[in-house]
Write a protein that holds these residues in place. Sequence first.
Motif, PDB file in Angstrom:
ATOM      1  N   TRP A  33      49.409  40.534  32.984  1.00 13.67           N
ATOM      2  CA  TRP A  33      50.492  41.089  33.797  1.00 13.67           C
ATOM      3  C   TRP A  33      50.658  40.463  35.164  1.00 13.67           C
ATOM      4  CZ3 TRP A  33      47.581  45.020  31.008  1.00 13.67           C
ATOM      5  CH2 TRP A  33      48.277  45.509  29.896  1.00 13.67           C
ATOM      6  N   THR A  34      49.821  39.460  35.517  1.00 13.01           N
ATOM      7  CA  THR A  34      50.074  38.754  36.778  1.00 13.01           C
ATOM      8  C   THR A  34      50.240  37.273  36.478  1.00 13.01           C
ATOM      9  OG1 THR A  34      47.712  38.442  37.372  1.00 13.01           O
ATOM     10  CG2 THR A  34      48.748  40.512  38.042  1.00 13.01           C
ATOM     11  N   THR A  35      49.390  36.439  37.036  1.00 18.26           N
ATOM     12  CA  THR A  35      49.502  34.992  36.801  1.00 18.26           C
ATOM     13  C   THR A  35      48.132  34.415  36.471  1.00 18.26           C
ATOM     14  OG1 THR A  35      49.071  34.350  39.114  1.00 18.26           O
ATOM     15  CG2 THR A  35      51.367  34.859  38.509  1.00 18.26           C
ATOM     16  N   PRO A  36      48.092  33.279  35.775  1.00 20.72           N
ATOM     17  CA  PRO A  36      46.798  32.647  35.474  1.00 20.72           C
ATOM     18  C   PRO A  36      46.009  32.281  36.725  1.00 20.72           C
ATOM     19  CG  PRO A  36      48.518  31.750  34.069  1.00 20.72           C
ATOM     20  CD  PRO A  36      49.219  32.606  35.081  1.00 20.72           C
ATOM     21  N   LEU A  37      46.727  31.877  37.795  1.00 20.60           N
ATOM     22  CA  LEU A  37      46.022  31.511  39.020  1.00 20.60           C
ATOM     23  C   LEU A  37      45.341  32.728  39.639  1.00 20.60           C
ATOM     24  CD1 LEU A  37      45.249  29.443  41.137  1.00 20.60           C
ATOM     25  CD2 LEU A  37      47.458  29.865  42.280  1.00 20.60           C
ATOM     26  N   ALA A  38      46.014  33.870  39.634  1.00 22.73           N
ATOM     27  CA  ALA A  38      45.403  35.086  40.175  1.00 22.73           C
ATOM     28  C   ALA A  38      44.161  35.475  39.379  1.00 22.73           C
ATOM     29  CB  ALA A  38      46.415  36.236  40.171  1.00 22.73           C
ATOM     30  N   ALA A  39      44.232  35.349  38.068  1.00 17.75           N
ATOM     31  CA  ALA A  39      43.077  35.669  37.222  1.00 17.75           C
ATOM     32  C   ALA A  39      41.931  34.686  37.484  1.00 17.75           C
ATOM     33  CB  ALA A  39      43.475  35.639  35.755  1.00 17.75           C
ATOM     34  N   ALA A  40      42.253  33.410  37.632  1.00 21.14           N
ATOM     35  CA  ALA A  40      41.219  32.405  37.870  1.00 21.14           C
ATOM     36  C   ALA A  40      40.536  32.627  39.221  1.00 21.14           C
ATOM     37  CB  ALA A  40      41.825  31.005  37.805  1.00 21.14           C
ATOM     38  N   LEU A  41      41.324  32.918  40.246  1.00 17.51           N
ATOM     39  CA  LEU A  41      40.756  33.168  41.570  1.00 17.51           C
ATOM     40  C   LEU A  41      39.865  34.407  41.569  1.00 17.51           C
ATOM     41  CD1 LEU A  41      43.876  32.390  43.802  1.00 17.51           C
ATOM     42  CD2 LEU A  41      41.760  31.050  43.664  1.00 17.51           C
ATOM     43  N   THR A  42      40.250  35.405  40.795  1.00 15.36           N
ATOM     44  CA  THR A  42      39.445  36.617  40.683  1.00 15.36           C
ATOM     45  C   THR A  42      38.096  36.312  40.045  1.00 15.36           C
ATOM     46  OG1 THR A  42      41.419  37.988  40.503  1.00 15.36           O
ATOM     47  CG2 THR A  42      39.361  38.945  39.704  1.00 15.36           C
ATOM     48  N   LEU A  43      38.104  35.494  39.014  1.00 13.76           N
ATOM     49  CA  LEU A  43      36.861  35.109  38.356  1.00 13.76           C
ATOM     50  C   LEU A  43      35.964  34.313  39.303  1.00 13.76           C
ATOM     51  CD1 LEU A  43      35.326  35.221  35.675  1.00 13.76           C
ATOM     52  CD2 LEU A  43      36.447  33.070  35.033  1.00 13.76           C
ATOM     53  N   VAL A  44      36.577  33.427  40.080  1.00  7.69           N
ATOM     54  CA  VAL A  44      35.817  32.641  41.060  1.00  7.69           C
ATOM     55  C   VAL A  44      35.195  33.563  42.109  1.00  7.69           C
ATOM     56  CG1 VAL A  44      36.037  30.972  42.938  1.00  7.69           C
ATOM     57  CG2 VAL A  44      37.104  30.512  40.735  1.00  7.69           C
ATOM     58  N   ALA A  45      35.977  34.531  42.590  1.00  8.49           N
ATOM     59  CA  ALA A  45      35.478  35.459  43.607  1.00  8.49           C
ATOM     60  C   ALA A  45      34.295  36.258  43.086  1.00  8.49           C
ATOM     61  CB  ALA A  45      36.601  36.402  44.051  1.00  8.49           C
ATOM     62  N   ASN A  46      34.405  36.726  41.849  1.00  9.19           N
ATOM     63  CA  ASN A  46      33.335  37.506  41.253  1.00  9.19           C
ATOM     64  C   ASN A  46      32.068  36.660  41.103  1.00  9.19           C
ATOM     65  OD1 ASN A  46      31.744  38.660  38.825  1.00  9.19           O
ATOM     66  ND2 ASN A  46      33.144  40.326  39.332  1.00  9.19           N
ATOM     67  N   ALA A  47      32.220  35.461  40.569  1.00  6.28           N
ATOM     68  CA  ALA A  47      31.075  34.582  40.369  1.00  6.28           C
ATOM     69  C   ALA A  47      30.436  34.201  41.701  1.00  6.28           C
ATOM     70  CB  ALA A  47      31.510  33.326  39.613  1.00  6.28           C
ATOM     71  N   TYR A  48      31.260  33.976  42.706  1.00  4.81           N
ATOM     72  CA  TYR A  48      30.737  33.596  44.021  1.00  4.81           C
ATOM     73  C   TYR A  48      29.905  34.726  44.613  1.00  4.81           C
ATOM     74  CZ  TYR A  48      30.559  31.511  48.663  1.00  4.81           C
ATOM     75  OH  TYR A  48      30.122  30.964  49.845  1.00  4.81           O
TER      76      TYR A  48
END
Length: 319
Positions: A124-139
């Motif tokens: 429901w949003t964008t692939p970039l938003a999902a990717a950045l969220t995954l990066v934030a979580n992993a970081y």
Amino acid sequence: MTAVHPDRATGAPPARIGVGERMRAWATLMKLRVVELLLATTLPTMVLAQGGLPPLGLVLATLVGGTLAAGSAHALNQYLERDIDVLMRRTGHRPLATGLVAPREALILGVVLLVVAEAVLLLWTTPLAAALTLVANAYYVLVYTVLLKRRTPQNIVWGGVAGCMPVLIGWAAVTGSLAWAPVLLFLVVFLWTPPHYWPLALRFRDDYARARVPMLPVVAPVRTVARHIVAYSWAMVAVSLLVWPVAHTGWLYPLIAGAAGVWFLAEAHRLLRRACARGADDDVTALRPMRLFHGSITYLSVLFLAVALDPLLRPLLQR
């Protein structure tokens, strides 16, 4: 139903817990009050990116996904830090420290929350938003919790990168791309994190020392910590004002950002003056560091309120 708690030392799983108590324990693992502050930076950035109110469905998906992802990171963080949480007065009440929740349960909760969050954001949003969220979580989980927190006094500086990511995620959810305006807002939150967290670390300095976590207030004199807080505060306020020309805001944003910045700098310098007083290293309570800690939350909330109000009210103010 009455909960039967495990023994802290053995780490045995709880025998039986009522549904309500389990839900409260999960909410504590997710640290939802901290998530509120993250969302308070996400939504205004979305409004700025849209130049007005974004579609309601997009807002809900971004905020729900962000809440679940942040909750996941916090649960995984507590899973990895359960050995030191039990040693600290500030964190001794957490579900893993008290034994209310078993480590395996916290781990599963963290993973499931992240999977659901990514699904929501991808759908429901964008692939970039999902990717950045995954990066934030992993970081947050791998870089801050595993690599930095127990090894360097600069842990909260670089670990704070994860807390800056919601502004990039909010912008990416609206536009599917990034720009200089969200990068500057990212920097504002990055520079805000040390003046926000170091006063808390001052207040609980003995806790961190007992747990052998090398927070700056543990390894450096109070005066040094206060000088660092002042330096980061000046840089934060300067960058917050750069948002004005870069994001092409109206006059409302710089007016509020400037006033809030002056107040924050005054509080930071008051802390420095108290830190330079004789005996400050021995009596941390005399510093009243929590005044700046709580004030920093108000500052960030007011600043991002200005970020949201400027595009919403600009048409009215220009008439």
